[in-house]
Design a protein around this motif. Structure first.
Motif, short mmCIF file in Angstrom:
data_model
loop_
_atom_site.label_atom_id
_atom_site.label_comp_id
_atom_site.label_asym_id
_atom_site.label_seq_id
_atom_site.Cartn_x
_atom_site.Cartn_y
_atom_site.Cartn_z
N GLY A 58 0.82 -1.20 0.00
CA GLY A 58 0.00 0.00 0.00
C GLY A 58 0.86 1.24 0.00
N ASP A 59 0.20 2.37 -0.25
CA ASP A 59 0.87 3.66 -0.33
C ASP A 59 0.34 4.54 0.79
OD1 ASP A 59 1.74 6.25 -1.02
OD2 ASP A 59 1.71 5.79 -3.16
N ALA A 60 1.23 5.13 1.58
CA ALA A 60 0.82 5.98 2.69
C ALA A 60 0.06 7.22 2.22
CB ALA A 60 2.03 6.40 3.51
N MET A 61 0.14 7.56 0.93
CA MET A 61 -0.58 8.71 0.38
C MET A 61 -2.01 8.35 -0.02
SD MET A 61 1.24 11.62 0.09
CE MET A 61 0.67 12.46 -1.40
N VAL A 62 -2.32 7.06 -0.07
CA VAL A 62 -3.63 6.61 -0.55
C VAL A 62 -4.47 6.19 0.65
CG1 VAL A 62 -4.85 4.96 -2.03
CG2 VAL A 62 -2.62 5.87 -2.73
N GLU A 63 -5.50 6.97 0.93
CA GLU A 63 -6.31 6.74 2.14
C GLU A 63 -6.88 5.32 2.17
OE1 GLU A 63 -10.56 8.35 3.65
OE2 GLU A 63 -9.01 9.90 3.40
N ALA A 64 -7.39 4.83 1.05
CA ALA A 64 -8.00 3.50 1.03
C ALA A 64 -6.99 2.42 1.41
CB ALA A 64 -8.59 3.21 -0.35
N ASP A 65 -5.75 2.57 0.97
CA ASP A 65 -4.70 1.59 1.31
C ASP A 65 -4.44 1.58 2.81
OD1 ASP A 65 -4.46 1.14 -1.38
OD2 ASP A 65 -2.45 1.99 -1.59
N VAL A 66 -4.36 2.75 3.42
CA VAL A 66 -4.05 2.83 4.85
C VAL A 66 -5.23 2.34 5.67
CG1 VAL A 66 -3.18 4.31 6.69
CG2 VAL A 66 -2.57 4.81 4.34
#
Length: 330
Positions: A58-66
């Protein structure tokens, strides 16, 4: 008398970095189950050397991933930090907002590492948790905005813990003044380039001590309010005392010079990292001390590694110990 919270499941954002990695190590040592977010989890797994850590893509910039990575956790540690000083304005708040959304969705406590960058000279020399925040720099202004976002989120049900400390260092190379300003990693230490007057006290924070403080506080969840801020005094040393400790660890006399601010000023027009370093100069010109009385009242004592031990570990991690000292440390 509060009751210690039993170890549960935590998500660490920034587990490959300095503060995130230190908190991950301390949580694992304390029996917590741990999940970490990374854009390349296989590479992170190979390089981290941390057994028992669950890496998720996941990417810390992508809310759905976090949010997805935080499912089922009781603690979110926000340790994400852009490399160097680059693009803070574009990265810091979006990453924090994603962690806020994730912690809210999981009903988890969010832990955030604070700094002295929030404060201007009007608050010096002794910084309390409630000291006015009038930063002198762009980076400090962003830090204030981040803490304001956390305060607003706590009014909407998020539980927040902020631990503010001085300049981080050790035990591994990282984005900090010790390894990027004062000495040269990868070679035995022989010289120190100090940013300010040697007689002025400065606040340092050894990362394992910061991690220990954070984990002790979160394990006393029943004793924490919705929005908590604590200051760590850390390793408060004059430049002369720091040099003396480095000499004791190195076993040799070190040459000492002032950081060449004139060169940094010349490069600042073309280099974002140099520009941000230049803005931070005022933090070295006057005493900047953190009042830890509130923390001591809560924990009984602040976690504190003796300075020579902390520097020995830090220099070993930077491959900067003289060869005879490195062999002895090994």
């Amino acid at each position: 008398m509060t009751t210690k919270t039993s170890a549960g499941l935590a998500l660490v954002i920034g587990a490959t970095g300095g503060i995130g990695g230190a908190v991950a190590d301390r949580l694992l040592a304390g029996g917590w189950r741990l999940r970490a977010l990374h854009r390349n989890p296989e590479a992170a797994r190979r390089s981290s050397g941390r057994a028992g850590l669950e890496w998720v893509k996941g990417d810390a910039m992508v809310e759905a991933d976090v949010v997805a990575a935080a499912e089922g956790v009781s603690l979110v540690m926000h340790g994400a930090n852009p490399p160097g000083y680059r693009n803070w304005a574009g990265l810091q708040l979006p990453m924090l907002n994603a962690s806020i959304a994730a912690a809210k969705a999981a009903d988890a406590r969010l832990v955030f590492p604070g700094t002295v960058y929030n404060f201007g000279p009007d608050a010096f020399p002794d910084l309390a948790e409630s000291s006015p925040q009038n930063p002198r720099t762009r980076k400090g202004a962003i830090r204030v905005q981040m803490e304001q976002a956390l305060a607003r989120a706590s009014e909407d049900g998020l539980r927040v813990l902020i631990v503010r400390a001085g300049d981080f260092f050790g035990p591994k190379p990282g984005n900090n003044w010790l390894s990027q300003g004062l000495l040269k990693p990868g070679r035995p230490i022989s010289a120190v380039s100090y940013p300010g007057p040697l007689a002025v006290p400065h606040a340092w924070a050894y990362l394992p001590d910061v991690a220990e403080t954070m984990v002790r506080l979160v394990e006393d969840e029943a004793g924490l309010g919705a929005f908590e801020v604590f200051h760590m005094r850390g390793q408060t040393l004059t430049g002369a005392a720091l040099v003396q400790a480095l000499e004791a660890v190195a076993g040799r006399k070190l040459s000492v010079s002032r950081l060449p601010w004139f060169a940094i000023r010349a490069m600042a027009a073309f280099n974002e990292t140099m520009r941000e370093m230049l803005e931070m100069r005022y933090l070295w010109e006057a005493p900047v001390l953190l009042d830890n009385r509130r923390l001591v009242a809560r924990l009984g004592a602040e976690p504190h590694t003796p300075i020579e031990e902390a520097l020995r570990i830090a220099l070993a991690g930077l491959d900067a110990l003289p060869h005879d000292r490195a062999a002895l440390a090994a």
